[in-house]
Design an enzyme around this catalytic site. Structure first.
Site, PDB file in Angstrom:
ATOM      1  N   ASP A 162       0.849  -1.191   0.000  1.00  0.00           N
ATOM      2  CA  ASP A 162       0.000   0.000   0.000  1.00  0.00           C
ATOM      3  C   ASP A 162       0.883   1.238   0.000  1.00  0.00           C
ATOM      4  OD1 ASP A 162      -2.083   2.017   1.095  1.00  0.00           O
ATOM      5  OD2 ASP A 162      -3.252   0.187   0.860  1.00  0.00           O
ATOM      6  N   HIS A 219      -4.209   5.715   4.213  1.00  0.00           N
ATOM      7  CA  HIS A 219      -4.904   4.551   3.680  1.00  0.00           C
ATOM      8  C   HIS A 219      -4.232   3.237   4.079  1.00  0.00           C
ATOM      9  CE1 HIS A 219      -6.134   1.776   0.346  1.00  0.00           C
ATOM     10  NE2 HIS A 219      -7.287   2.382   0.516  1.00  0.00           N
ATOM     11  N   SER A 553     -11.719  -1.306  -0.489  1.00  0.00           N
ATOM     12  CA  SER A 553     -10.499  -1.735   0.194  1.00  0.00           C
ATOM     13  C   SER A 553     -10.678  -1.745   1.695  1.00  0.00           C
ATOM     14  CB  SER A 553      -9.305  -0.848  -0.175  1.00  0.00           C
ATOM     15  OG  SER A 553      -9.434   0.428   0.381  1.00  0.00           O
TER      16      SER A 553
END
Length: 786
Positions: A162, A219, A553
Site C-alpha cells: 500500500d 490509507h 479496500s
C-alpha cells in the site's frame, strides 16, 4: 500440466483494492509517461525453465541469478543516455521491470523464455463497529467464541502492499510482550525502523533505503489496522465520543509486514504497477500468509495483458491466491474491477451504526416522521450537545441553477442576509470549510444533500459542528416541499445509534457486475463492511489517530485472516467457497439486502451476500478449484497464446487440458445462459465437516429456487457423505419456458441442506448472455490509455 517450484502449503493473499475516483466512463488505465529518449517502464513476465534441470531460477531467494538472467534478455545494460535498464526483478512471480522503447518491448516479447511484456500503468489508493456487526464480538465482550477458536489469527502474517504504515500507531503496539515472535519461515526485515513482534517487516519500494512511512492519506495504516490491529479501548471519532468503542482488526493476533509501493507523482499519489508487482513478489518471497493490496485502477484489457491479473495467477500457482476488492466505480453496470476468476472480489456494504441527527420539519402533520441524517460534529464527552436548535425557516439552495448558490457559496456582502436564522440546505459537494462560514454568519443549521447516485450510503465528512447534518438525496424533495410551504425546521443531534436498520446496504460506489471480460462468472463474490469504517490513521492526519474511510479496500480486510488461521489446510478456493455459501442474503430487518436506495439489490451488486464469518468456519461443503481448472478456462475462453502469456510454466500447453466453458468452472455461484434448448452443467462439492457423533452419514437434499420462466432439473436430488474429504457431484439441466425478454436476468439459488448445514449457491439465468471478451492485441495494449 506440469506445475513446478510450488510452495508445499497454501498462502492466502488478500488483495485489498480500492478503485480510483475517476468516472466509470473514463475507465482506462493511465500508462506511465514516455521519458527522454523514448523510454518507458515496461513489465516483463518470463517462463521458468522446466523443473529439475538445475536452473538457479527455481530458487526465488537467489536474486543474483535472477537479475543476471533478466539483464541478459535486454538489448543492453544501459539506455543510450546512460540509465540502467533493469529496474527490478520479481524472483517469486517470475519477471522484471526495465526501461525500453515501444519497439524494444515488442522485440522482447518475441524472445524465447519471455511470456509477456506490457507497459507499466498507474493504479491508485483511495479513499470499530465492524467486528460486532460480523458477529466476532458482542456487547463488551471482545473475547468471542470465533476469535478464541481462531486464536485471534495468531501466527498469520498479513502483508500490506500500500502507501506505507504508521508502525508506532496504538493499533500495532506490543507493550505487554504478548505477541509471539514470527514463524521460522519468515524471511523479511524492517528497513530504517525497529521490528516488533507485531510489525515484523517493512520495505519502501518507492524510495529504497527509507522507512515505509504512511505519508499521504493514511490509507495503508487504515487497512492494516482493519485487518490485524490489536483491540484498542475507548476509541472514538475525533476523540470526541462519537462511534465510541473498542477498535480491533478482524485478526488482532496476526503479525504485520509492510511494502510501500505508492508515492507522490506530480500532485497526486500514484502506484506504478511495476512497484506493485515488486511489493507482491517481495511479500511472497518473505513468507507472508495474507497480502493486502489496497490499490486499483480500471484495466479493460484481457487478463493476459493485465499485470495484476497475471501476477495474481502466478501467485495463485504458488499457493497464493489474491482476494481483491470490487473497485469503486459503482453503481454503474459492469463497473466491477479485479474480476479474474482466480481473484476473490469483494464489494462494500454499510454497517448497523448511525451517527444520527434528526431534522424535525414543521408542521409535522404535512410531513410525517422527522428526517434522519448523520453528523460527525460535537464533543459527546461533554454535556449540552443534544440541545435542539430553535425552529427556523428553510433556505433551500440544492436545486439552485447557479453553482455557487447550489453550494451556498454566497457573496460576502450577501452572506449574513441570506443565511441568518435559517436552516440552509446545500449540495454536499460544497467546500469543507463552507458550512462553518454559514454558521458563523448566523445560520441555525446546515443540511448537506448527497448526490443522487449516493442514495443512503453517503460517506461521512469530518465537520466539527453538530449543527451540520448530511442527508440522502432521496430525501431532498421532502425538504424542497417544506421550503416552498414556508415551513420551519429544527435540528436535534442524537449521537451514536447501534442496531440501525436496514443494514447492510450496498455502498453506492461498490463495483457492479456483470464482468465485461468473463460475464459467465458472476462478480462481485460477496459484501463486507466498507462504508464509514473507523480505523487507525497516522497521528499527523488531521491531528487524530482514528478516522472514517469508505471503499471496497475497507471491506476486504474484514474477510480472510481468521479463516486462514482456522483452516490452514484448506485451499484458497475452499475458503472463498465457505464465505460465499454461508453469506447472509437478508439484512438485519429480515428483508433482501438493498442497494444504496434501499431497493432490492441483485447478485451483480451483492455477490453471494454479506460475509458471515461465524457460519463460514463450518460450511459443511465447499466448491474447490485447482490451478489446472483455471488454466483450462483461460485456454478455452481466450486461447493458448494468452495462456502462455499468463503462466510461468515453459512446458504448459492447452492441448493437455479439457475444454471448459465459464459455467463449467466449479465456482460457488452459478451463471447460465437461458436458452430454449437445455443447458447442462455440473458442480462438485467436497465434504469438510466431520462425521456426525452417532456415526451416521450426513445427507444433503438439493433444492432449486428460480422464477417460473426458468425450468431447472437437478440430478441426483440428494448427496450423502460419510467422511471428510469425500467428493460428490450434481448436474443441473436448465431451459427457458416461453420467450423471455432479451437481456433479462433471472435470480435464484441452488441449496444443499442437511440437518446441520446449509450450503447456498446464488444462481442467475441470463437471456443473451454475452461471450467472453477476445484477447487484447499488442497494438491495443500500446494505446495511450488502454
Amino acid at each position: 500440466m506440469e506445475v513446478g517450484h510450488r510452495r508445499p502449503w497454501p498462502l492466502l493473499v488478500v488483495v485489498l483494492l480500492l478503485a480510483a475516483t475517476a468516472a466509470a466512463t473514463a475507465a482506462r488505465l493511465e500508462l506511465e509517461p514516455v521519458t527522454h529518449g523514448g523510454y518507458r517502464r515496461y513489465i516483463a513476465f518470463i517462463h521458468f525453465p522446466p523443473a529439475g534441470n538445475g536452473s538457479r531460477l527455481h530458487d526465488m531467494h537467489n536474486m543474483e541469478a535472477h537479475r543476471a538472467y533478466h539483464a541478459s534478455l535486454l538489448p543492453s545494460r544501459t539506455t543510450r543516455d546512460g540509465r540502467v535498464r533493469l529496474l527490478s526483478s520479481y524472483t517469486a512471480l517470475g519477471g522484471f521491470s526495465a526501461l525500453l522503447t515501444d519497439s524494444e518491448a515488442e522485440d522482447l516479447a518475441g524472445k524465447p523464455g519471455v511470456a509477456s511484456v506490457m507497459p507499466s500503468g498507474y493504479r491508485y489508493p483511495q479513499t470499530t463497529r465492524t467486528p460486532y456487526f460480523l458477529g466476532l464480538a458482542s456487547g463488551d465482550d471482545i473475547f468471542s467464541w470465533v476469535w478464541v477458536q481462531a486464536r485471534y489469527g495468531a501466527g498469520v502474517i498479513v502483508g500490506i502492499v500500500d502507501g506505507g504504515i504508521d508502525y508506532e500507531h496504538p493499533s500495532f503496539a506490543d507493550h505487554d510482550g504478548s505477541m509471539p515472535p514470527p514463524p521460522p519461515r519468515w524471511k523479511g526485515t524492517c528497513e530504517q525502523f525497529d521490528c516488533t513482534n507485531k510489525v515484523i517487516g517493512g520495505r519502501n519500494l518507492v524510495n529504497p533505503g527509507e522507512a515505509p512511512d504512511d505519508e499521504m492519506s493514511g490509507h495503508g495504516t487504515h487497512t492494516a489496522s482493519t485487518a490485524a490491529g490489536i483491540p484498542v479501548h475507548g476509541v472514538s471519532f475525533n476523540r470526541k465520543g462519537l462511534a465510541n468503542g473498542t477498535a480491533s482488526g478482524t485478526a488482532p493476533g496476526a503479525h504485520v509486514a509492510v511494502y510501500k509501493v505508492c508515492g507522490l507523482v506530480g500532485n497526486r499519489q500514484r502506484c506504478p504497477e511495476a512497484f506493485i508487482l515488486e511489493g507482491l513478489d517481495a511479500a511472497v518471497r518473505d513468507g507472508v500468509d495474507v497480502i493486502s493490496l489496497s490499490i486499483s485502477g480500471p484495466a479493460r484489457v484481457t487478463y493476459d495483458r493485465d499485470s495484476i491479473a497475471v501476477g495474481g495467477y502466478r501467485a495463485m500457482a504458488r499457493g497464493v491466491p489474491l482476494v481483491t476488492a470490487a473497485g469503486n466505480q459503482g453503481p454503474d453496470v459492469s463497473s466491477v474491477q479485479n474480476d479474474a476468476p482466480w481473484l476473490f472480489t469483494i464489494g462494500a456494504g454499510t454497517v448497523d451504526r448511525s451517527l444520527q441527527s434528526k431534522l424535525l420539519l414543521r408542521p409535522e402533520s404535512s410531513g410525517g416522521d422527522p428526517l434522519v441524517g448523520e453528523s460527525c460534529g460535537g464533543d459527546w464527552t461533554a454535556d449540552g450537545w443534544q440541545t435542539t436548535t430553535a425552529p427556523a425557516n428553510l433556505s433551500y439552495q440544492y436545486d439552485a441553477l447557479g453553482r455557487r448558490d447550489r453550494y451556498c457559496m454566497f457573496p460576502e456582502k450577501e452572506l449574513q442576509e441570506r443565511v441568518q436564522n435559517k436552516v440552509v440546505v446545500c449540495d454536499a459537494a460544497t467546500p469543507m470549510d463552507q458550512p462553518d462560514k454559514l454558521l458563523a454568519a448566523g445560520a441555525t443549521a446546515v443540511v448537506l444533500v448527497g448526490t443522487p447516485k449516493q442514495g443512503f450510503t453517503f460517506q461521512l465528512k469530518g465537520y466539527t459542528s453538530p449543527r451540520v447534518i448530511q442527508v440522502s438525496n432521496d430525501d431532498h424533495l421532502k425538504l424542497k416541499d417544506y421550503a416552498l410551504s414556508s415551513s420551519s425546521a429544527s435540528l436535534t443531534p442524537v449521537g451514536t445509534v447501534l442496531g440501525f436498520t436496514p443494514a447492510p446496504l450496498v455502498g453506492y460506489f461498490s463495483g457492479r457486475g456483470p464482468s465485461k471480460l468473463t460475464p459467465g462468472i458472476a462478480k462481485p463474490d460477496l459484501l463486507a463492511p466498507g462504508v464509514n469504517v473507523l480505523a487507525g490513521v497516522p497521528y499527523n492526519q488531521d491531528g487524530i489517530d482514528y478516522k472514517f474511510m469508505s471503499g471496497t479496500s475497507m471491506a476486504t480486510p474484514h474477510v480472510a485472516g481468521l479463516l486462514r488461521r482456522m483452516h490452514a489446510d484448506w485451499s484458497p478456493a475452499a475458503i472463498r467457497s465457505a464465505l460465499m455459501t454461508t453469506a447472509d442474503v437478508l439484512d438485519n430487518a429480515g428483508n433482501a439486502i438493498g442497494n444504496e436506495h434501499k431497493t432490492p439489490a441483485g447478485i451483480y451488486s451483492t455477490g453471494a451476500g454479506h460475509v458471515n464469518i461465524t457460519r463460514a468456519l463450518d460450511p459443511g461443503l465447499v466448491y474447490d478449484i485447482g490451478e489446472a481448472d483455471y488454466a483450462a478456462l483461460v485456454c478455452s475462453v481466450l486461447n493458448e497464446d494468452a495462456f502462455r502469456r499468463i503462466t510461468d510454466d515453459a512446458t504448459a500447453s492447452c492441448s493437455v487440458l479439457p475444454t471448459m466453458r465459464e459455467a463449467d468452472l466449479n465456482y460457488p455461484s452459478i451463471t447460465v445462459p437461458l436458452l430454449p434448448t437445455t443447458f447442462v452443467l455440473k458442480r462438485t462439492v467436497t465434504n469438510v465437516a466431520a462425521t456426525s457423533f452417532d456415526g451416521q452419514p450426513e445427507t444433503y437434499l438439493i433444492s432449486v429456487d428460480v422464477p417460473g420462466d426458468v425450468g431447472v432439473t437437478v440430478e441426483p436430488s440428494s448427496l450423502k457423505f460419510t467422511s471428510p474429504g469425500q467428493k460428490a457431484s450434481y448436474t443441473l439441466y436448465v431451459a427457458s419456458y416461453g420467450t423471455p425478454a432479451a437481456g433479462r436476468v433471472y435470480h435464484g439459488a441452488v441449496t444443499l441442506a442437511s440437518a446441520k448445514h446449509t450450503v447456498r449457491s446464488p444462481m442467475i439465468a441470463v437471456v443473451d448472455l454475452p461471450a467472453p471478451k477476445p484477447p487484447t492485441s499488442w497494438k491495443q495494449l500500446l494505446l495511450p490509455h488502454h
